[in-house]
Design an enzyme around this catalytic site. Structure first.
Site, short mmCIF file in Angstrom:
data_model
loop_
_atom_site.label_atom_id
_atom_site.label_comp_id
_atom_site.label_asym_id
_atom_site.label_seq_id
_atom_site.Cartn_x
_atom_site.Cartn_y
_atom_site.Cartn_z
N ARG A 121 0.79 -1.23 0.00
CA ARG A 121 0.00 0.00 0.00
C ARG A 121 0.82 1.27 0.00
NH1 ARG A 121 -4.08 -0.32 4.81
NH2 ARG A 121 -2.05 -0.20 5.77
N HIS A 171 9.75 -22.91 8.58
CA HIS A 171 11.13 -22.68 8.12
C HIS A 171 12.11 -23.73 8.66
CE1 HIS A 171 11.76 -20.61 11.98
NE2 HIS A 171 13.06 -20.70 11.75
N LYS A 184 15.85 -26.06 6.89
CA LYS A 184 17.21 -26.15 7.47
C LYS A 184 17.88 -27.43 6.97
CE LYS A 184 15.94 -23.68 11.70
NZ LYS A 184 16.77 -22.55 12.05
N GLU A 212 16.33 -21.55 22.90
CA GLU A 212 16.73 -20.23 22.39
C GLU A 212 17.22 -19.39 23.54
OE1 GLU A 212 14.13 -18.47 19.20
OE2 GLU A 212 12.72 -19.54 20.44
N ASP A 233 3.74 -21.22 19.39
CA ASP A 233 4.82 -20.60 18.62
C ASP A 233 5.83 -21.64 18.14
OD1 ASP A 233 6.24 -18.31 17.63
OD2 ASP A 233 7.68 -18.57 19.27
N HIS A 289 7.45 -26.28 14.68
CA HIS A 289 8.84 -26.75 14.54
C HIS A 289 9.14 -28.03 15.32
CE1 HIS A 289 8.91 -22.83 12.90
NE2 HIS A 289 9.22 -22.16 13.98
N LYS A 317 12.39 -20.01 25.80
CA LYS A 317 13.10 -18.75 25.56
C LYS A 317 13.97 -18.46 26.78
CE LYS A 317 10.53 -17.11 21.95
NZ LYS A 317 11.13 -17.13 20.63
C1 BG6 Z 1 9.81 -18.77 14.87
C2 BG6 Z 1 9.23 -18.36 16.18
O1 BG6 Z 1 8.89 -19.52 14.14
O2 BG6 Z 1 10.99 -19.54 15.10
C3 BG6 Z 1 10.23 -17.58 17.01
O3 BG6 Z 1 8.08 -17.55 15.96
C4 BG6 Z 1 11.51 -18.35 17.14
O4 BG6 Z 1 9.71 -17.27 18.29
C5 BG6 Z 1 12.01 -18.85 15.78
O5 BG6 Z 1 12.49 -17.49 17.72
C6 BG6 Z 1 13.18 -19.79 15.94
O6 BG6 Z 1 13.75 -20.04 14.70
P1 BG6 Z 1 15.32 -20.35 14.56
O7 BG6 Z 1 15.50 -20.61 13.10
O8 BG6 Z 1 16.04 -19.14 15.05
O9 BG6 Z 1 15.58 -21.55 15.42
#
Ligand code: BG6
Length: 520
Positions: free
Chosen positions: A65, A204, A208, A242, A261, A266, A366
């Site tokens: 936009r 994602h 990897k 993390e 999340d 994942h 986290k």
């Molecule tokens: C994301 C989460 O999908 O994956 C984040 O929303 C998280 O909270 C991230 O930090 C972790 O991805 P990676 O590739 O850093 O392990």
């Protein structure tokens, strides 16, 4: 032709089946002024260009936009690339050629005229394949998926095709809903104007390199696959840790928590790859069928089983790497009495032939001591009769650790004799490191995923039934938490491996967590 040659031929043809050519294509990014585009998508596409992996020709169109021209958008992206490219300096010649294929389409996602403009822009591209082979990347809020796809359909850019016969594809990012019901609704909306085969849902983690290698490792090595079952394995630990806190994402995190999340996507994806049965072939549907079967074999939990098998945690103030970290409840946009979990540990049972009686312990959080993701396979102990007297304690059981990130590689731990006169045993390690073996090669997950989406290969994307099966598992747990405040034993100091209750979860079974070691 002898038997070996025949087998080689068969294997080669199987491999070829899995490799699809990447045809010239147009990628339209909705929500192009967002962070994802400048931080992840454009740097990934630039690296594909750098490595000459993009099809020729190709076009990238940003739809958003904000008032911009092709030139101003390219300049913004070039600046962002300076910050976010994984390789520096940016190769100016490659950038110039790449940028010439980037265009901007100014428009509001709710305005049908904007889609007409987009359609005529695409119709003006010089190559027939560019006009026909269209990929729509919805880097938008999921609440806008329905609107965008219906407008695309109305101007003839997106047509639902049963057998995936049209080359149009839609790529979407998580969150795929916030529970099973909303995921089903979202899926129903998405599949109104695109067939399931045209939808590419990104997780994602599947991009990897080391996550992809789980299948290769398991199914190409007889020595491990033979042991990959209840006969040889005592239990499995999966840690996705993390060291960052929620930072500026407090608002989002209050709605999500670690369960939505990380676990729903994942962690369960990694589990599925570690535990699934061998697929018939590496074709997308065969791989995804096995993952779904695995997710469906996870034993559902009643509320009392959740209390027994799942631990949630939330960090309070502490230190990570000597840096002070605030409590979760003091983070920006977080309620001061929030009960949202920033850590989850759980014990799950997989009710199938291979894994009956083998617990899988999963945890993610986290503000842990390091950012490290690994899968640790703990084998059953050898009978220690021979060494009992000398050791005075149990023999260390063998283990195999798959380090997904960082320090990517594998470690096999077994017992060895300490040189000398006495029969002294201690665990020793055999280590395989990707970097040492193949040289440093760390493509961003998005590079692989975008290329696969362009090639219309869905193997690394999540199918509707996978998403829904994963929500079924997560919903049962979250429902059991409703209305229950966190207790003292569920808090952990930032910079530690989670709450005490997570250690107790394993201690009850006579086991303990093995924490990832810091990167050397
Ligand atoms: C994301 C989460 O999908 O994956 C984040 O929303 C998280 O909270 C991230 O930090 C972790 O991805 P990676 O590739 O850093 O392990």
């Amino acid at each position: 032709m002898n038997d070996v040659q025949q087998l080689d031929e068969l294997l080669d043809s199987r491999r070829d089946q899995a490799r699809r050519p990447v045809e010239p294509c147009t990628m339209v990014i909705f929500g192009a002024s967002g962070d994802l585009t400048s931080r992840k998508l454009i740097p990934a596409l630039y690296h594909l260009a750098l490595e000459k992996l993009l099809p020729q020709p190709y076009k990238i169109v940003g739809f958003a936009r904000r008032e911009k021209t092709d030139e101003t958008w390219r300049a913004e992206l070039r600046e962002a690339l300076g910050k976010f490219s994984r390789t520096q300096p940016v190769d100016e010649a490659v950038w110039a050629a790449f940028a010439a294929n980037i265009h901007y389409c100014l428009g509001d996602m709710s305005d049908s005229k904007a889609y007409e403009k987009l359609a005529s822009m695409v119709a003006g591209f010089p190559d027939e394949k560019l006009r026909r082979n269209r990929l729509f990347y919805l880097a938008t809020n999921p609440s806008q998926f329905a609107e965008v796809t219906s407008h695309l359909n109305a101007v003839g850019l997106l047509t639902r095709s049963e057998a995936g016969m049209t080359p149009e594809r839609v790529v979407v990012e998580k969150p795929f809903g916030h529970d099973l019901a909303s995921a089903q609704e979202l899926n129903a909306e998405l599949t109104r104007f695109a067939h399931e085969k045209q939808i590419f849902r990104i997780d994602h983690y599947l991009g990897k390199e080391t996550v992809q290698n789980i299948l290769t490792f398991r199914f190409s090595n007889a020595i491990f696959e033979r042991l990959w079952n209840r006969e040889a394995i005592d239990h499995v630990q999966i840690t996705v840790g993390e060291k960052l806190g929620v930072g500026s994402r407090g608002g989002y995190y209050e709605e999500a928590g670690a369960m939505r999340d990380m676990v729903q996507n994942h962690v369960l994806q990694v589990l599925a790859l570690v535990a699934m049965e061998p697929p018939v072939s590496l074709e997308a549907e065969n791989v995804r069928d096995e993952k779904v079967k695995l997710l469906k074999s996870i034993r559902p939990m009643t509320a009392s089983q959740v209390a027994e098998n799942v631990v949630r945690g939330q960090y309070f103030a502490g230190e990570v790497d000597g840096e002070p970290r605030p409590a979760y409840r003091s983070e920006v946009k977080v309620k001061p009495n929030s009960n949202v979990e920033t850590f989850v540990a759980m014990r799950i049972n997989i009710d199938n032939w291979r894994w009956s009686g083998v617990p899988f312990y999963l945890r993610t959080g986290k503000n842990l001591p390091h950012s490290a993701s690994e899968v640790r396979i703990h084998f059953k102990s050898a009978p220690s009769i021979l060494f009992n007297a000398g050791l005075g304690r149990k023999l260390d059981a063998n283990s195999l650790t798959l380090r997904l990130q960082p320090n990517e590689g594998m470690t096999l731990r077994f017992n060895g004799k300490v040189p000398g006169g006495a029969t002294e045993l201690r665990p020793v390690r055999m280590n395989f490191s990707y970097d040492t073996e193949f040289g440093a090669y760390t493509p961003e997950a998005y590079e692989r995923l975008l290329l696969e989406a362009m090639a219309a290969d869905a193997t690394l994307f999540i199918r509707r039934d996978e998403v829904e099966a994963a929500w079924g598992i997560v919903d049962a747990i979250r429902t059991a938490w409703v209305g229950k405040s966190l207790t003292n034993r569920e808090f952990y100091a930032a910079g530690t491996w989670g709450p005490f209750a997570a250690d107790e979860l394993l201690a009850r079974d006579g086991r303990e967590w093995r924490n990832p070691q810091p990167q050397k």
